[in-house]
Each structure stands twice: as structure tokens, then as C-alpha cells.
Design an enzyme around this catalytic site. Structure first.
Site, PDB file in Angstrom:
ATOM      1  N   PRO A 129      66.002  23.686 106.247  1.00 56.14           N
ATOM      2  CA  PRO A 129      64.937  24.570 106.745  1.00 56.14           C
ATOM      3  C   PRO A 129      65.126  24.898 108.240  1.00 56.14           C
ATOM      4  O   PRO A 129      64.865  26.011 108.661  1.00 56.14           O
ATOM      5  CB  PRO A 129      63.665  23.755 106.507  1.00 56.14           C
ATOM      6  N   GLY A 130      65.634  23.947 109.013  1.00 49.70           N
ATOM      7  CA  GLY A 130      65.777  24.187 110.453  1.00 49.70           C
ATOM      8  C   GLY A 130      67.199  24.424 110.915  1.00 49.70           C
ATOM      9  O   GLY A 130      67.449  24.482 112.123  1.00 49.70           O
ATOM     10  N   ALA A 179      78.769  17.874 116.099  1.00 55.01           N
ATOM     11  CA  ALA A 179      79.431  18.486 114.942  1.00 55.01           C
ATOM     12  C   ALA A 179      80.382  17.505 114.274  1.00 55.01           C
ATOM     13  O   ALA A 179      80.692  17.641 113.090  1.00 55.01           O
ATOM     14  CB  ALA A 179      80.194  19.734 115.387  1.00 55.01           C
ATOM     15  N   GLU A 243      85.675  31.001 101.106  1.00 51.24           N
ATOM     16  CA  GLU A 243      84.325  31.439 100.740  1.00 51.24           C
ATOM     17  C   GLU A 243      84.096  32.863 101.246  1.00 51.24           C
ATOM     18  O   GLU A 243      83.587  33.727 100.531  1.00 51.24           O
ATOM     19  CB  GLU A 243      83.283  30.480 101.340  1.00 51.24           C
ATOM     20  N   ARG A 269      72.933  65.493  87.974  1.00 47.94           N
ATOM     21  CA  ARG A 269      71.561  65.811  88.415  1.00 47.94           C
ATOM     22  C   ARG A 269      71.545  67.202  89.070  1.00 47.94           C
ATOM     23  O   ARG A 269      72.341  67.491  89.965  1.00 47.94           O
ATOM     24  CB  ARG A 269      71.120  64.762  89.435  1.00 47.94           C
ATOM     25  N   GLN A 340      69.689  56.543  98.118  1.00 50.82           N
ATOM     26  CA  GLN A 340      69.093  57.797  98.608  1.00 50.82           C
ATOM     27  C   GLN A 340      69.543  58.982  97.749  1.00 50.82           C
ATOM     28  O   GLN A 340      68.747  59.847  97.401  1.00 50.82           O
ATOM     29  CB  GLN A 340      69.511  58.003 100.079  1.00 50.82           C
ATOM     30  N   GLY A 344      64.172  59.415  93.694  1.00 53.82           N
ATOM     31  CA  GLY A 344      63.179  58.454  93.192  1.00 53.82           C
ATOM     32  C   GLY A 344      63.741  57.529  92.132  1.00 53.82           C
ATOM     33  O   GLY A 344      63.333  56.365  92.032  1.00 53.82           O
ATOM     34  N   GLY A 367      77.107  32.606 103.413  1.00 48.92           N
ATOM     35  CA  GLY A 367      78.523  32.389 103.735  1.00 48.92           C
ATOM     36  C   GLY A 367      78.815  32.626 105.217  1.00 48.92           C
ATOM     37  O   GLY A 367      79.974  32.737 105.619  1.00 48.92           O
ATOM     38  N   GLU A 371      76.698  38.315 112.233  1.00 52.31           N
ATOM     39  CA  GLU A 371      76.739  37.968 113.667  1.00 52.31           C
ATOM     40  C   GLU A 371      77.637  36.751 113.898  1.00 52.31           C
ATOM     41  O   GLU A 371      78.405  36.710 114.869  1.00 52.31           O
ATOM     42  CB  GLU A 371      75.309  37.682 114.168  1.00 52.31           C
TER      43      GLU A 371
HETATM   44  C1  LIG Z   1      70.391  33.706  98.178  1.00 47.23           C
HETATM   45  C2  LIG Z   1      70.942  32.710  99.132  1.00 47.23           C
HETATM   46  C3  LIG Z   1      71.891  31.799  98.714  1.00 47.23           C
HETATM   47  C4  LIG Z   1      72.386  30.824  99.580  1.00 47.23           C
HETATM   48  N1  LIG Z   1      73.234  29.862  99.112  1.00 47.23           N
HETATM   49  C5  LIG Z   1      73.525  28.803  99.907  1.00 47.23           C
HETATM   50  C6  LIG Z   1      74.225  27.665  99.387  1.00 47.23           C
HETATM   51  O1  LIG Z   1      74.606  27.627  98.206  1.00 47.23           O
HETATM   52  N2  LIG Z   1      74.454  26.612 100.214  1.00 47.23           N
HETATM   53  C7  LIG Z   1      74.052  26.601 101.515  1.00 47.23           C
HETATM   54  O2  LIG Z   1      74.286  25.622 102.207  1.00 47.23           O
HETATM   55  N3  LIG Z   1      73.401  27.665 102.040  1.00 47.23           N
HETATM   56  C8  LIG Z   1      73.113  28.751 101.264  1.00 47.23           C
HETATM   57  N4  LIG Z   1      72.399  29.815 101.784  1.00 47.23           N
HETATM   58  C9  LIG Z   1      71.998  29.788 103.179  1.00 47.23           C
HETATM   59  C10 LIG Z   1      72.735  30.795 104.057  1.00 47.23           C
HETATM   60  O3  LIG Z   1      74.083  30.432 104.206  1.00 47.23           O
HETATM   61  C11 LIG Z   1      71.980  30.890 105.379  1.00 47.23           C
HETATM   62  O4  LIG Z   1      70.738  31.558 105.097  1.00 47.23           O
HETATM   63  C12 LIG Z   1      72.742  31.623 106.461  1.00 47.23           C
HETATM   64  O5  LIG Z   1      73.866  30.882 106.867  1.00 47.23           O
HETATM   65  C13 LIG Z   1      71.888  31.950 107.687  1.00 47.23           C
HETATM   66  O6  LIG Z   1      71.206  30.824 108.122  1.00 47.23           O
HETATM   67  P1  LIG Z   1      69.623  30.912 108.401  1.00 47.23           P
HETATM   68  O7  LIG Z   1      68.998  31.504 107.185  1.00 47.23           O
HETATM   69  O8  LIG Z   1      69.141  29.607 108.851  1.00 47.23           O
HETATM   70  O9  LIG Z   1      69.469  31.981 109.552  1.00 47.23           O
HETATM   71  P2  LIG Z   1      69.524  31.683 111.133  1.00 47.23           P
HETATM   72  O10 LIG Z   1      70.691  30.827 111.439  1.00 47.23           O
HETATM   73  O11 LIG Z   1      68.180  31.217 111.566  1.00 47.23           O
HETATM   74  O12 LIG Z   1      69.778  33.132 111.698  1.00 47.23           O
HETATM   75  C14 LIG Z   1      68.733  34.111 111.883  1.00 47.23           C
HETATM   76  C15 LIG Z   1      69.352  35.343 112.546  1.00 47.23           C
HETATM   77  O13 LIG Z   1      69.885  34.968 113.822  1.00 47.23           O
HETATM   78  C16 LIG Z   1      71.246  35.326 113.897  1.00 47.23           C
HETATM   79  N5  LIG Z   1      72.003  34.352 114.691  1.00 47.23           N
HETATM   80  C17 LIG Z   1      72.024  33.006 114.551  1.00 47.23           C
HETATM   81  N6  LIG Z   1      72.878  32.452 115.427  1.00 47.23           N
HETATM   82  C18 LIG Z   1      73.399  33.476 116.144  1.00 47.23           C
HETATM   83  C19 LIG Z   1      74.367  33.561 117.188  1.00 47.23           C
HETATM   84  N7  LIG Z   1      74.960  32.478 117.696  1.00 47.23           N
HETATM   85  N8  LIG Z   1      74.649  34.789 117.690  1.00 47.23           N
HETATM   86  C20 LIG Z   1      74.066  35.897 117.174  1.00 47.23           C
HETATM   87  N9  LIG Z   1      73.160  35.885 116.191  1.00 47.23           N
HETATM   88  C21 LIG Z   1      72.836  34.693 115.664  1.00 47.23           C
HETATM   89  C22 LIG Z   1      71.734  35.347 112.463  1.00 47.23           C
HETATM   90  O14 LIG Z   1      72.914  36.122 112.321  1.00 47.23           O
HETATM   91  C23 LIG Z   1      70.532  35.912 111.756  1.00 47.23           C
HETATM   92  O15 LIG Z   1      70.548  37.311 111.854  1.00 47.23           O
HETATM   93  C24 LIG Z   1      71.939  30.813 100.936  1.00 47.23           C
HETATM   94  C25 LIG Z   1      71.010  31.760 101.373  1.00 47.23           C
HETATM   95  C26 LIG Z   1      70.474  32.666 100.488  1.00 47.23           C
HETATM   96  C27 LIG Z   1      69.407  33.605 100.980  1.00 47.23           C
END
Ligand SMILES: Cc1cc2nc3c(=O)[nH]c(=O)nc-3n(C[C@H](O)[C@H](O)[C@H](O)COP(=O)(O)OP(=O)(O)OC[C@H]3O[C@@H](n4cnc5c(N)ncnc54)[C@H](O)[C@@H]3O)c2cc1C
Length: 383
Positions: A129-130, A179, A243, A269, A340, A344, A367, A371
């Protein structure tokens, strides 16, 4: 332009994948979309058809064929069919390499036969989540208790999260290690304290079970450490290139397919007494998208070739990042423009263009976001 990538064997495999989709996937797909999950039977059918573990050695029940072009054919066909909910690509191309390249002999014997038969569906759990883009923020901890770890924490957005029998979890094994304090631990279905949360309600890919996972004092045997202790970051960096390639392959395939169905639509169309395709704006839209797809196709095919070279080291992380962000951003633009051009009708779920629009939107996010791809490329050029 004629594609140079595939041999007759790849095309024969394509026919097998198409037949599988026709028989085992498409007749059930609408129901799975309503259910929010695919069936377990389809995984077993994929195993029987030889579609799982194509790259896994034959001695563990796999196809013994590491040529990435087979993975790319599979991704192309699943994309064309509009069936991303059955995440075979994730299982084969994303989780498979962790097990085959990092697994000990004992682990491979334990996990790979089920992986190849479809009895063991897999997932990888990095995101919390975080902590998504920034994996250093991972808070799931694994405490060393001698012959086992005690795992605590939660993950979210995990693909195959509900069905998964085996989850590769990224957890912190050294609190102050940054890390380099993260490890990969394999958690198996039935482990006490391992619970699934909600099957998340998404805007697309409805039949893909994307879920929350919770680990409450889960006892993970030491034999389930995958790869090096505190080595997860390096392992992830090594495997994320494939990936990203797999996502790029689906990206360009989706864009091409959208263009194909939209070209047919605008010819049929009519508006103002003639087909839409006679209007110059529409012709320019199609011409621009066709050009962008052709240019992208050339680059992605070259990346696939490089990644499939049996004498090479695989595609490097920077080019995989380029392919991923470029092909998926193209997919996003093309999906929007094609919707588009359908007017509709493009907004109606029963039209393939609408489904492709919502299903595809995640491609620039999971993946590694666009960004983050640019960060990786920028770092390689500018330090
Ligand atoms: C349908 C779906 C399937 C998924 N499957 C998996 C899975 O199987 N396993 C798994 O582990 N995860 C999975 N994910 C998670 C996915 O990989 C993450 O949602 C993704 O990596 C982005 O992380 P976040 O959602 O926390 O966004 P955040 O990291 O909070 O990013 C929010 C925004 O800030 C931008 N941002 C963040 N850091 C920077 C930076 N340094 N510079 C510029 N911009 C930045 C991002 O590009 C984004 O636009 C899945 C997500 C979805 C929605």
C-alpha cells in the site's frame, strides 16, 4: 513490412495458441469477466496444451524451449483475442524465470512440475500500500528464527492474487539494509497466517484476479528463500527486463489490433453520405497511427530478437525500458484515438475497442511506470 522474426515452428505454435483460445478461453471469457476471476480448469487445460513453462527444462515437466519468441507469440495472440484476464504471460515470463534461474535443485523439483501442469498458479508480490515505484519503501518484514522466517506485512495489486498457490514475496530481511536488505521468500497456499484480501474492483481486465495479500506471523521455512539472502534487489533488476519486454510486446500487438479493427470500422460506417474512410481527417488519423505502429514494431521486433539470441545476454534493462514506455504509451494513444473514431459505439462495452481501451490502460503503470522507465534510461545516460 514483412516480419523477419518468426520461423515456421513459431507460426505452428501460434496456430496452437489460437486453437486453445477458441476452445478453452473465448467461450468462458464473458462469464469470467462477470466473476472477476478465471477458472482453475483453464490453467490445467493450458498445462495440458503445453502453454505453461515453455522455457522450463523438460526434466521438470516444461517445454525445454527458452526462445523468447514463443512467449512473444503467446502475448500477441492473447492480446489480439482481448483476453488478458488469463495471466499466463505473467506466470511464464515473469515468475517462471525467478524459479528457474534462482531455484535450487530441490526447489525446482518441488515447484516446477505443478507450475508446468497448471496445478500451481503463481504470483509475485512486490507492491505494498505504501510502496510501489520505490521498492526501498517495502515494509513487509521477515525475521530470522533459526530454521524459519516469520513474515509480517501486506501487499496490494497482486495479479493472480486470489488463485495463486505460490507467491514470490519481496520482504525485508535486514532492517537497516536499504535496497540491499530485501530477499525473495516463497509463500505457499495454506501457510498459516497467509490471507487474501479483496479481489480488487478495477476499470479493466475484470477477469484478472488482482488482490490484496496479508501475512500475519507466517512461518516460512528457510528452504523457501529464493536466490541470495538480501539479494532481491539485484534479482529483481535482472528479471524486470523480461517483464518489461513482455509488456511491450503486448503493447504494440494491442495498438496494431486496435488499428486493424478501426480501419475496418471506418470503411463500413457512413456519415454525410459516404464512408468515414473517405474523410481526410479520418484518413490522416489512420495514416499517422499506422506509421507509428510500423516504426514501433520494428524496434520491438529487434528487441525481441536480441532477447531471444541464444548466444547473447538478453536485452539490457535500458532498451527493455525504452520498449516498455514507448510501446505502451503508443497503445494508450492509439486506444484513445480509435475509440474516438468509433463515435458513441466506442463507448459501448460490447465493442472490442471499448474493452481494449480499459483493459490496456494499466500497461503504462504496472511493471514500472512510464516515469520510472524514463528514470532508468536517464540514469544510464546522465548518471
Ligand atoms: C492491475 C494491476 C496489476 C498489478 N500487478 C502487480 C503484481 O502482480 N505484483 C506487484 O508487485 N505489483 C503489481 N502491480 C503494482 C504496480 O506495479 C504498481 O502500481 C506500480 O509499480 C506503481 O506503483 P504505485 O501504484 O505505488 O504508484 P506510485 O509509485 O505511488 O506512483 C504514483 C505516480 O508517481 C510517479 N512517480 C513515482 N516515482 C517517481 C519518480 N521517481 N519520478 C517521476 N515520477 C514518479 C509514478 O510514475 C506515478 O505516475 C499491479 C498494479 C495494477 C494496477
Amino acid at each position: 513490412m514483412k516480419r523477419q522474426l518468426y520461423t515456421a515452428d513459431h507460426e505452428a505454435f501460434r496456430a496452437t495458441v489460437r486453437a486453445f483460445l477458441e476452445k478453452e478461453v473465448l467461450p468462458h471469457y464473458e462469464q469470467w469477466e462477470k466473476d472477476g476471476i478465471v477458472s482453475r480448469e483453464v490453467w490445467l487445460a493450458a498445462g495440458r496444451q503445453g502453454l505453461l513453462g515453455i522455457a522450463v527444462d523438460e526434466e521438470y515437466g516444461g517445454g525445454g524451449n527458452p526462445d523468447f519468441r514463443y512467449a512473444s507469440v503467446l502475448a500477441e495472440e492473447f492480446t489480439r483475442a482481448g483476453t488478458p484476464g488469463l495471466a499466463i504471460g505473467l506466470h511464464n515470463d515473469i515468475i517462471g524465470p525467478y524459479l528457474t534461474s534462482l531455484g535450487t535443485e530441490e526447489q525446482k523439483r518441488r515447484w516446477l512440475p505443478g507450475f508446468c501442469s497448471g496445478e500451481t498458479v503463481t504470483a509475485i508480490a512486490m507492491t505494498e500500500p505504501g510502496a510501489g515505484s520505490d521498492l526501498q519503501g517495502i515494509r513487509t518484514t521477515a525475521e530470522d528464527r533459526g530454521d524459519h522466517w516469520i513474515l509480517n506485512g501486506s501487499k496490494t495489486f497482486i495479479s493472480n492474487g486470489i488463485l495463486a498457490d505460490l507467491v514470490v514475496v519481496v520482504a525485508r530481511t535486514t532492517p537497516e539494509g536499504g535496497a540491499h536488505g530485501l530477499s525473495l521468500l516463497v509463500v505457499e497456499r495454506g501457510a498459516e497466517g497467509f490471507e487474501r484480501g479483496r479481489n480488487l474492483d478495477k476499470i479493466g481486465q475484470k477477469s484478472q484476479d488482482t488482490a490484496e495479500l496479508f501475512f500475519n506471523d507466517v512461518r516460512v521455512p528457510k528452504e523457501n528463500l529464493l536466490g541470495e539472502l538480501n539479494g532481491a534487489f539485484v534479482h529483481l533488476m535482472t528479471n524486470l527486463a523480461q517483464e518489461r519486454m513482455a509488456i511491450a510486446v503486448a503493447g504494440i500487438a494491442a495498438a496494431e489490433h486496435l488499428l486493424e479493427i478501426t480501419t475496418t470500422y471506418v470503411k463500413e460506417r457512413e456519415a454525410f453520405g459516404r464512408p468515414l474512410s473517405r474523410l481526410q481527417h479520418i484518413r490522416f488519423e489512420i495514416a499517422e497511427m499506422a506509421t507509428e505502429c510500423a516504426v514501433t514494431r520494428t524496434f520491438v521486433d529487434r528487441c525481441i530478437e536480441e532477447h531471444s539470441d541464444p548466444d547473447g545476454a538478453g536485452l539490457d534493462a535500458v532498451h527493455a525500458s525504452m520498449a516498455k514506455w514507448w510501446a505502451t504509451e503508443l497503445q494508450k494513444r492509439v486506444a484513445d484515438r480509435c475509440l474516438q473514431l468509433h463515435g458513441g459505439y466506442g463507448y459501448m462495452s460490447e465493442f472490442p475497442v471499448a474493452r481494449a481501451y480499459t483493459d490496456g490502460r494499466i500497461q503504462t503503470i504496472y511493471g514500472g511506470t512510464t516515469e520510472i522507465m524514463k528514470e532508468i534510461i536517464g540514469r544510464s545516460l546522465l548518471g
